[in-house]
Design an enzyme around this catalytic site. Sequence first.
Site, PDB file in Angstrom:
ATOM      1  N   GLY A 252       0.825  -1.211   0.000  1.00  0.00           N
ATOM      2  CA  GLY A 252       0.000   0.000   0.000  1.00  0.00           C
ATOM      3  C   GLY A 252       0.855   1.254   0.000  1.00  0.00           C
ATOM      4  O   GLY A 252       0.447   2.296  -0.532  1.00  0.00           O
ATOM      5  N   ALA A 253       2.036   1.163   0.604  1.00  0.00           N
ATOM      6  CA  ALA A 253       2.886   2.349   0.672  1.00  0.00           C
ATOM      7  C   ALA A 253       3.409   2.722  -0.719  1.00  0.00           C
ATOM      8  O   ALA A 253       3.651   3.894  -1.005  1.00  0.00           O
ATOM      9  CB  ALA A 253       4.028   2.108   1.635  1.00  0.00           C
TER      10      ALA A 253
END
Length: 515
Positions: free
Chosen positions: A405-406
Amino acid sequence: MSIMSKINDFMTRASKLVKGGGEVSLERQKKSGKMSARERLDALLDSDSFFETDLFVEHSAKDFGMEGKRLSGDGVVTGFGRIDDRSVAVFAQDFTVAGGSLGKAHASKITKIMDAAGEMRMPLVGISDSGGARIQEGVDSLCGYGDIFFRNTRLSGVVPQISVILGPCAGGAVYSPALTDFVFVVDKISNMFITGPQVIKSVIGEEISAEELGGAKTHSSITGNAHFFAKSEIEVFQQIRKLLSFLPSSCMSTPPVIENPEAPKDQLDLESVIPEERKAAYCVKQIIRRIVDGSDFLEVHEQFARNIVVGFGRLNGESVGIIANQPRVLAGVLDVNAADKAARFIRFCDAFNIPLLTLVDTPGYLPGIDQEHSGVIRHGAKLLYAYSEATVPKFTVVMRKAYGGAYVAMCSRHLGATLVFAWPTAEIAVMGSEGAANIIFRKEINESDDPEATRREMVKKYEEKFANPYTAASKGYVDQIIEPGKTREALIAALGLTKSQKEERATYRHGNIPL
Ligand code: HXC
């Protein structure tokens, strides 16, 4: 009265008023290690540029001994001035006059200057040094605060608003600085809290000093309420001048461009900063200093959420807002505070036409009960929202890890990056190779005669596939793979390409950022 005596009378009145609370109070102010309101404005502004307004304003309160009581300037000095020859609106509360307390007239002086800042499109700098609502004026003081908060909000995104806390700032008074873009504090001078130590002790029995509760260090490193920490008042005014040099006067203009910018002073190869060992830490500020003009980087929120670094620099003379994961702190993970810090900074830059540069090296969001229960979903969403919403040019450089997600959150192509660069050292994947191999090849590893050897082999297999920038580049998610040493050059070229970029969005009332 003759003309001459009228003029003399005016001079006598004015010279009395500029003395604020008088010699004794000024001496007391000095003894407590603080400059006077006027000395502060002199230190902040270009010399002889202060243009005062409303020196003769008086309160009309009558209760509790206020009738007939004269308060010079009603406890606040207001006006305009110049910083590096650009106009600013300013106010400085004068603690020597009734403790800088805020009554109706005091508030009206401030709101008048705020309205002028909005109309004339110039930054607002406010210096707080006050005992809060003027107790004798009751509800009128509260209205005064409300009028200021309303204007802080209406000016948000229109002109940069800067607050400097140079004394007490307590109770509801703290919400004006909290609504502004940048809060500056000075060691052992600034104090901010909603309820002070005595009230806390009497209500819930906790004991703490004012300094520990709401001093400069506390707000710079723990609460994040302050963006800049200075050791002295003189230093704080230099910091403000420097900050303003990166900013436009309003949302209608662009930041000043520096002619003949210097090359970075730190000219060692960027490659030498990134360690050979893929998991080893390094300081991302060393990378930033090798990219920006003159190695000049003004960090915002330096002591708060240090796992992400944000601040201003210049590329070929033009201001950029930089957001960078910091591998040296918590391996550069994203967490609640990092997301808040970065999202607010991104929104500031977007409001004021400052392009964004994102430097990515993060293993992902920080796992754990504490983070989940602190609302990492809600806070992390702010970062996605801020990047997606921003319409200024957005450049991203994936330096090393961009996992999960980062990867998406750190201004990926998918959140509307204008151009995405990656170094050959980039690893763009759902997760780190070891974790990934342990999950997807669990059966092979468990059933192997030599599980450790099989595990190593599978990690290598996953690494070959994803621990590089080529898979992402083959799908067009990365626009250009560049040698680290060519980063500055590439970014300057990219900035040139986006000169005419203008993104129109549908007009609607406003979005609803997760708060
Ligand atoms: C009127 C005030 C005042 C106030 C200080 N003074 N605060 N006058 N209203 N709020 C006056 C004092 O009477 C004194 O006047 C002079 O200022 C200097 O104050 P000292 O107490 O002598 O100074 P010091 O010892 O340095 O202490 C500073 C202080 C203390 C810690 C700020 O003054 C204090 O606790 N003040 C009250 C703080 C407070 O409770 N404010 C209301 C918060 S509620 P003389 O004439 O003796 O020199 C609030 C609500 C806002 O602000 C809501 C917004 C929505």
